[in-house]
Scaffold this motif. Structure first.
Motif, PDB file in Angstrom:
ATOM      1  N   ARG A  58      13.551 -50.593 -47.814  1.00  0.00           N
ATOM      2  CA  ARG A  58      14.027 -49.216 -47.939  1.00  0.00           C
ATOM      3  C   ARG A  58      13.961 -48.689 -49.368  1.00  0.00           C
ATOM      4  NH1 ARG A  58      13.966 -50.274 -42.981  1.00  0.00           N
ATOM      5  NH2 ARG A  58      15.731 -49.914 -41.605  1.00  0.00           N
ATOM      6  N   SER A  59      13.885 -49.555 -50.350  1.00  0.00           N
ATOM      7  CA  SER A  59      14.003 -49.135 -51.751  1.00  0.00           C
ATOM      8  C   SER A  59      12.626 -48.989 -52.404  1.00  0.00           C
ATOM      9  CB  SER A  59      14.840 -50.137 -52.531  1.00  0.00           C
ATOM     10  OG  SER A  59      14.208 -51.394 -52.572  1.00  0.00           O
ATOM     11  N   THR A  60      12.631 -48.352 -53.580  1.00  0.00           N
ATOM     12  CA  THR A  60      11.414 -48.132 -54.353  1.00  0.00           C
ATOM     13  C   THR A  60      11.398 -49.085 -55.542  1.00  0.00           C
ATOM     14  OG1 THR A  60      11.306 -45.807 -53.707  1.00  0.00           O
ATOM     15  CG2 THR A  60      10.154 -46.423 -55.735  1.00  0.00           C
ATOM     16  N   PRO A  61      10.271 -49.721 -55.850  1.00  0.00           N
ATOM     17  CA  PRO A  61      10.200 -50.600 -57.026  1.00  0.00           C
ATOM     18  C   PRO A  61      10.494 -49.841 -58.314  1.00  0.00           C
ATOM     19  CG  PRO A  61       8.292 -50.909 -55.601  1.00  0.00           C
ATOM     20  CD  PRO A  61       9.001 -49.700 -55.104  1.00  0.00           C
ATOM     21  N   THR A  62      10.966 -50.573 -59.327  1.00  0.00           N
ATOM     22  CA  THR A  62      11.258 -50.003 -60.638  1.00  0.00           C
ATOM     23  C   THR A  62      10.376 -50.686 -61.682  1.00  0.00           C
ATOM     24  OG1 THR A  62      13.552 -49.562 -60.030  1.00  0.00           O
ATOM     25  CG2 THR A  62      13.039 -49.630 -62.386  1.00  0.00           C
ATOM     26  N   LEU A  63       9.613 -49.893 -62.423  1.00  0.00           N
ATOM     27  CA  LEU A  63       8.712 -50.427 -63.444  1.00  0.00           C
ATOM     28  C   LEU A  63       9.390 -50.359 -64.805  1.00  0.00           C
ATOM     29  CD1 LEU A  63       5.763 -51.441 -63.956  1.00  0.00           C
ATOM     30  CD2 LEU A  63       5.234 -49.071 -64.558  1.00  0.00           C
ATOM     31  N   ASP A  64       9.317 -51.468 -65.552  1.00  0.00           N
ATOM     32  CA  ASP A  64       9.872 -51.524 -66.897  1.00  0.00           C
ATOM     33  C   ASP A  64       8.927 -52.349 -67.760  1.00  0.00           C
ATOM     34  OD1 ASP A  64      12.037 -51.141 -68.890  1.00  0.00           O
ATOM     35  OD2 ASP A  64      12.249 -53.314 -68.714  1.00  0.00           O
ATOM     36  N   GLY A  65       8.119 -51.687 -68.566  1.00  0.00           N
ATOM     37  CA  GLY A  65       7.121 -52.398 -69.354  1.00  0.00           C
ATOM     38  C   GLY A  65       6.134 -53.109 -68.451  1.00  0.00           C
ATOM     39  N   GLU A  66       5.988 -54.415 -68.642  1.00  0.00           N
ATOM     40  CA  GLU A  66       5.074 -55.205 -67.813  1.00  0.00           C
ATOM     41  C   GLU A  66       5.825 -55.975 -66.728  1.00  0.00           C
ATOM     42  OE1 GLU A  66       2.537 -57.626 -70.207  1.00  0.00           O
ATOM     43  OE2 GLU A  66       1.296 -55.915 -70.814  1.00  0.00           O
ATOM     44  N   ARG A  67       6.998 -55.493 -66.354  1.00  0.00           N
ATOM     45  CA  ARG A  67       7.769 -56.086 -65.260  1.00  0.00           C
ATOM     46  C   ARG A  67       8.033 -55.024 -64.201  1.00  0.00           C
ATOM     47  NH1 ARG A  67       6.254 -59.927 -67.451  1.00  0.00           N
ATOM     48  NH2 ARG A  67       7.426 -61.660 -68.370  1.00  0.00           N
ATOM     49  N   VAL A  68       7.997 -55.441 -62.953  1.00  0.00           N
ATOM     50  CA  VAL A  68       8.367 -54.559 -61.858  1.00  0.00           C
ATOM     51  C   VAL A  68       9.459 -55.260 -61.047  1.00  0.00           C
ATOM     52  CG1 VAL A  68       6.520 -55.402 -60.318  1.00  0.00           C
ATOM     53  CG2 VAL A  68       7.537 -53.151 -59.928  1.00  0.00           C
ATOM     54  N   PHE A  69      10.531 -54.511 -60.749  1.00  0.00           N
ATOM     55  CA  PHE A  69      11.682 -55.052 -60.024  1.00  0.00           C
ATOM     56  C   PHE A  69      11.729 -54.408 -58.647  1.00  0.00           C
ATOM     57  CE2 PHE A  69      12.551 -55.089 -64.550  1.00  0.00           C
ATOM     58  CZ  PHE A  69      13.004 -56.389 -64.761  1.00  0.00           C
ATOM     59  N   ALA A  70      11.940 -55.225 -57.611  1.00  0.00           N
ATOM     60  CA  ALA A  70      11.948 -54.712 -56.241  1.00  0.00           C
ATOM     61  C   ALA A  70      12.988 -55.453 -55.417  1.00  0.00           C
ATOM     62  CB  ALA A  70      10.560 -54.871 -55.605  1.00  0.00           C
ATOM     63  N   GLN A  71      13.712 -54.688 -54.588  1.00  0.00           N
ATOM     64  CA  GLN A  71      14.716 -55.281 -53.713  1.00  0.00           C
ATOM     65  C   GLN A  71      14.395 -54.964 -52.263  1.00  0.00           C
ATOM     66  OE1 GLN A  71      19.534 -55.705 -53.361  1.00  0.00           O
ATOM     67  NE2 GLN A  71      18.755 -53.659 -53.794  1.00  0.00           N
ATOM     68  N   GLY A  72      14.388 -55.993 -51.424  1.00  0.00           N
ATOM     69  CA  GLY A  72      14.114 -55.812 -50.012  1.00  0.00           C
ATOM     70  C   GLY A  72      15.341 -55.375 -49.238  1.00  0.00           C
ATOM     71  N   ALA A  73      15.141 -55.080 -47.961  1.00  0.00           N
ATOM     72  CA  ALA A  73      16.212 -54.542 -47.123  1.00  0.00           C
ATOM     73  C   ALA A  73      17.318 -55.550 -46.863  1.00  0.00           C
ATOM     74  CB  ALA A  73      15.624 -54.051 -45.799  1.00  0.00           C
ATOM     75  N   ASN A  74      17.029 -56.843 -47.010  1.00  0.00           N
ATOM     76  CA  ASN A  74      18.044 -57.875 -46.811  1.00  0.00           C
ATOM     77  C   ASN A  74      18.653 -58.366 -48.115  1.00  0.00           C
ATOM     78  OD1 ASN A  74      16.001 -59.125 -44.188  1.00  0.00           O
ATOM     79  ND2 ASN A  74      17.925 -58.031 -43.934  1.00  0.00           N
ATOM     80  N   GLY A  75      18.254 -57.791 -49.233  1.00  0.00           N
ATOM     81  CA  GLY A  75      18.905 -58.103 -50.497  1.00  0.00           C
ATOM     82  C   GLY A  75      18.223 -59.115 -51.379  1.00  0.00           C
ATOM     83  N   LEU A  76      16.965 -59.466 -51.109  1.00  0.00           N
ATOM     84  CA  LEU A  76      16.254 -60.373 -52.005  1.00  0.00           C
ATOM     85  C   LEU A  76      15.642 -59.550 -53.141  1.00  0.00           C
ATOM     86  CD1 LEU A  76      15.542 -63.305 -52.496  1.00  0.00           C
ATOM     87  CD2 LEU A  76      13.427 -62.962 -51.213  1.00  0.00           C
ATOM     88  N   LEU A  77      16.163 -59.748 -54.353  1.00  0.00           N
ATOM     89  CA  LEU A  77      15.723 -59.022 -55.548  1.00  0.00           C
ATOM     90  C   LEU A  77      14.728 -59.878 -56.312  1.00  0.00           C
ATOM     91  CD1 LEU A  77      16.059 -56.706 -57.694  1.00  0.00           C
ATOM     92  CD2 LEU A  77      17.950 -58.072 -58.640  1.00  0.00           C
ATOM     93  N   VAL A  78      13.563 -59.305 -56.612  1.00  0.00           N
ATOM     94  CA  VAL A  78      12.533 -60.062 -57.337  1.00  0.00           C
ATOM     95  C   VAL A  78      12.125 -59.313 -58.587  1.00  0.00           C
ATOM     96  CG1 VAL A  78      11.640 -61.204 -55.280  1.00  0.00           C
ATOM     97  CG2 VAL A  78      10.634 -59.025 -56.001  1.00  0.00           C
ATOM     98  N   CYS A  79      11.803 -60.101 -59.613  1.00  0.00           N
ATOM     99  CA  CYS A  79      11.172 -59.600 -60.832  1.00  0.00           C
ATOM    100  C   CYS A  79       9.759 -60.152 -60.851  1.00  0.00           C
ATOM    101  CB  CYS A  79      11.955 -60.054 -62.059  1.00  0.00           C
ATOM    102  SG  CYS A  79      11.117 -59.710 -63.631  1.00  0.00           S
ATOM    103  N   LEU A  80       8.778 -59.259 -60.912  1.00  0.00           N
ATOM    104  CA  LEU A  80       7.373 -59.662 -60.889  1.00  0.00           C
ATOM    105  C   LEU A  80       6.680 -59.226 -62.167  1.00  0.00           C
ATOM    106  CD1 LEU A  80       6.460 -58.432 -57.272  1.00  0.00           C
ATOM    107  CD2 LEU A  80       7.298 -60.698 -57.927  1.00  0.00           C
ATOM    108  N   ASP A  81       5.646 -59.954 -62.535  1.00  0.00           N
ATOM    109  CA  ASP A  81       4.749 -59.502 -63.586  1.00  0.00           C
ATOM    110  C   ASP A  81       3.945 -58.336 -63.010  1.00  0.00           C
ATOM    111  OD1 ASP A  81       2.547 -59.132 -65.328  1.00  0.00           O
ATOM    112  OD2 ASP A  81       2.737 -61.186 -66.056  1.00  0.00           O
ATOM    113  N   ALA A  82       4.130 -57.155 -63.572  1.00  0.00           N
ATOM    114  CA  ALA A  82       3.495 -55.967 -63.011  1.00  0.00           C
ATOM    115  C   ALA A  82       1.985 -55.998 -63.146  1.00  0.00           C
ATOM    116  CB  ALA A  82       4.045 -54.715 -63.693  1.00  0.00           C
ATOM    117  N   THR A  83       1.462 -56.827 -64.019  1.00  0.00           N
ATOM    118  CA  THR A  83       0.008 -56.866 -64.224  1.00  0.00           C
ATOM    119  C   THR A  83      -0.715 -57.658 -63.143  1.00  0.00           C
ATOM    120  OG1 THR A  83       0.044 -58.834 -65.648  1.00  0.00           O
ATOM    121  CG2 THR A  83       0.366 -56.689 -66.700  1.00  0.00           C
TER     122      THR A  83
END
Length: 554
Positions: free
Chosen positions: A214-239
């Motif tokens: 349901r949520s939208t990813p958030t970009l911060d520099g070369e990291r992207v943060f995303a949370q799924g509908a069940n609450g698993l929050l991930v930090c990914l290398d945006a590249t």
């Protein structure tokens, strides 16, 4: 008698739809979704009555009194066996999908093509509702008065989700569901081509809200943060989509996870907690923190917010004791102090970004499996907060003050159940006027008084952004348009067809491009540039002689 009752019922439903705005106003913000639900229930009752009459009381012969009702009953049973209702949505109107329908297989990237991110990209749209989470594009380049000249660059299928896009450096990130897995994907804005995909094993599926994140990813520099509908929050290398760290918000807040099976026979995890329609919080970057809504089990300890170190994922603090709703935290400078504000299940709270401590709170009634709080708060001036919602609540302007002892207090400036009845979208404010999709109709309201200025245009529960002098609107059903953001009246531009499906996903504007998506398709449109944004062209050499008479240009 039955014929007369049926005709009267049809006339009442038609009248209610025709005078929808007037009825809603005169009934103190009455939620029009109830009209649709009552119409369906009334139709079912009348259908049963006709069935009984045809079976027992009809003199029209065997076929009408026996065979026809039997065939109708068989057809209804067969329909219920083969189809299931989903997506009731904000207007109380659903759709039917095949029970044995299999979700299409989505394209995945086998060989990652890393992207390059320009940290200084001034066109960046880093996530949910833009850079300030207020739905305002501050320095627009596109001319929305010429939206009919929009050129579609691409349109492609996506997995189910209500996520929007984040965009920067010519690339965009969003989420989708692929069978038993939630995914974050990165695409080229110009072409829609996939550059990388990331997936983890989670799935949310409910008949009212549909499938996927349901949520939208958030970009911060070369990291992207995303949370799924069940609450698993991930930090990914945006590249390249590589996992940097992850946190399970449900597990951290003591919410039990239950195993089940999808129609494909794969296992999934479904969070059983107070936000029955899935977590919708888009992560918020605050200095060196990433902040999301907290939660907790029904009847247990609740946390309004949880903050993590954005580099390591280590938990830093928990703030508030309010059950969460469906909004996302936002950072405001309020009374000269930086604060994190969140709309909870039944309240609005302000928090200290360094500790999460609750600074102030005011009641904003809601129920996360009924009259849900979904819309974002809007900061007015330095110490006023505009909040809005449907379900008969409307809007309220609240003033927050701080005494000499440092303690905060709140008071209501005005409250009006007839205006800004938002459900899946949020108001935007320009020059003292708020604009929003109120019960699916665009509305202009004077912020200082809560007085409606005008209301017109039916867009369903779509989305909108304020882009310069215009409101960019994606209707719930497959079209995009623009409306001049002025209290002087409703001035709508022509409609442009966009994507199939249900368009509840937030919009994204990047330079002269608009990224739109629904639960099944995504597309990118290039808009005409404003004259002020068109780069100066070099002057062509002249064939006329110069002052020296040598025939060369200047």
């Amino acid at each position: 008698m039955l014929v007369a009752i049926t005709l009267l019922f049809a006339a009442l439903v038609a009248t209610a739809h025709y005078f929808r705005v007037e009825l809603s106003d005169n009934l103190f913000g009455f939620d029009f979704a109830i009209v649709n639900i009552l119409a369906v229930l009334g139709g079912v009752v009348l259908a049963v009555a006709w069935f009984i009459w045809l079976w027992f009381a009809s003199d029209w012969g065997f076929f009408l009194s026996r065979a026809l009702p039997f065939l109708l009953l068989v057809a209804v049973i067969a329909g219920l066996v083969c189809y299931r209702p989903v997506l009731t949505g904000g207007m109380g109107v659903g759709r039917w999908v095949p029970r044995f329908w299999r979700e299409r297989e989505l394209t995945r990237v086998e060989t990652v093509s890393p992207v390059t991110i320009d940290a200084g990209d001034r066109f960046a749209f880093p996530g949910f509702l833009g850079p300030r989470r207020d739905g305002v594009v501050g320095d627009p380049k596109c001319d929305l008065s010429r939206i009919l000249d929009a050129r579609r660059l691409w349109k492609k299928p996506v997995g189910e989700a209500w996520s929007g896009f984040a965009a920067s450096s010519g690339f965009a990130w969003t989420m989708q569901q692929d069978g038993a897995e939630e995914m974050v994907i990165c695409v080229e804005i110009e072409t829609g081509d996939l550059r990388w995909t990331y997936a983890h094993s989670r799935r949310h599926d409910d008949s009212l809200g549909g499938v996927g994140p349901r949520s939208t990813p958030t970009l911060d520099g070369e990291r992207v943060f995303a949370q799924g509908a069940n609450g698993l929050l991930v930090c990914l290398d945006a590249t390249d989509g590589e996992l940097v760290w992850e946190q399970d918000i449900g597990r951290l807040t003591g919410v039990p996870l239950e195993q089940g099976n999808t129609s494909q026979g794969v296992s999934y995890q479904q969070e059983q907690f107070n936000v029955a329609w899935g977590r919708a919080c888009s992560p918020l970057v605050v200095d060196d923190l990433i902040v999301v809504a907290g939660g907790g089990p029904r009847g247990g300890e609740q946390f309004s917010l949880i903050a993590f170190d954005k580099k390591t994922g280590e938990e830093r603090w928990r703030g508030g004791e309010e059950p969460i709703g469906y909004s996302s935290p936002v950072r405001f400078d309020l009374l000269g102090q930086s604060q994190i504000v969140i709309v909870n299940e039944a309240s609005v709270t302000g928090h200290d970004p360094k500790s999460g401590a609750t600074l102030w709170q005011f009641a904003w009634p809601g129920n996360s499996d009924g009259g849900a709080n979904t819309s974002q708060p809007v900061l007015i001036g330095e110490n006023q907060m505009l909040v809005s919602k449907g379900y008969g609540m409307g809007a309220e302007l609240v003033e927050i003050n701080r005494g000499d002892d440092g303690k905060y207090s709140t008071k209501t400036i005005w409250k009006n159940p007839r205006v800004l009845k938002t459900k899946l979208t949020s108001p935007v404010v320009r020059d003292g006027y708020a604009y929003a999709l109120s019960d699916g109709i665009l509305e202009c309201v004077r912020v200082a008084t809560g007085e409606r200025v005008w209301k017109n245009g039916r867009y369903g529960h779509g989305q909108l952004l304020l882009v310069g002098d215009y409101l960019l609107i994606q209707g719930e059903n497959n079209f995009m348009t623009s409306v001049e953001a002025t209290p002087d009246g409703f001035r709508e531009m022509p409609h442009v067809e966009t994507v199939a499906g249900v368009c509840w996903n937030t919009l994204c504007v990047y330079n002269d491009k608009v990224l739109v998506r629904s639960d099944v398709e995504a597309a990118c449109f290039q808009l005409p540039l404003l004259e002020s944004a068109i780069p100066d062209q070099p002057t062509a050499p002249s064939d006329e002689p110069d002052d020296k008479g040598n025939g060369e240009g200047p």
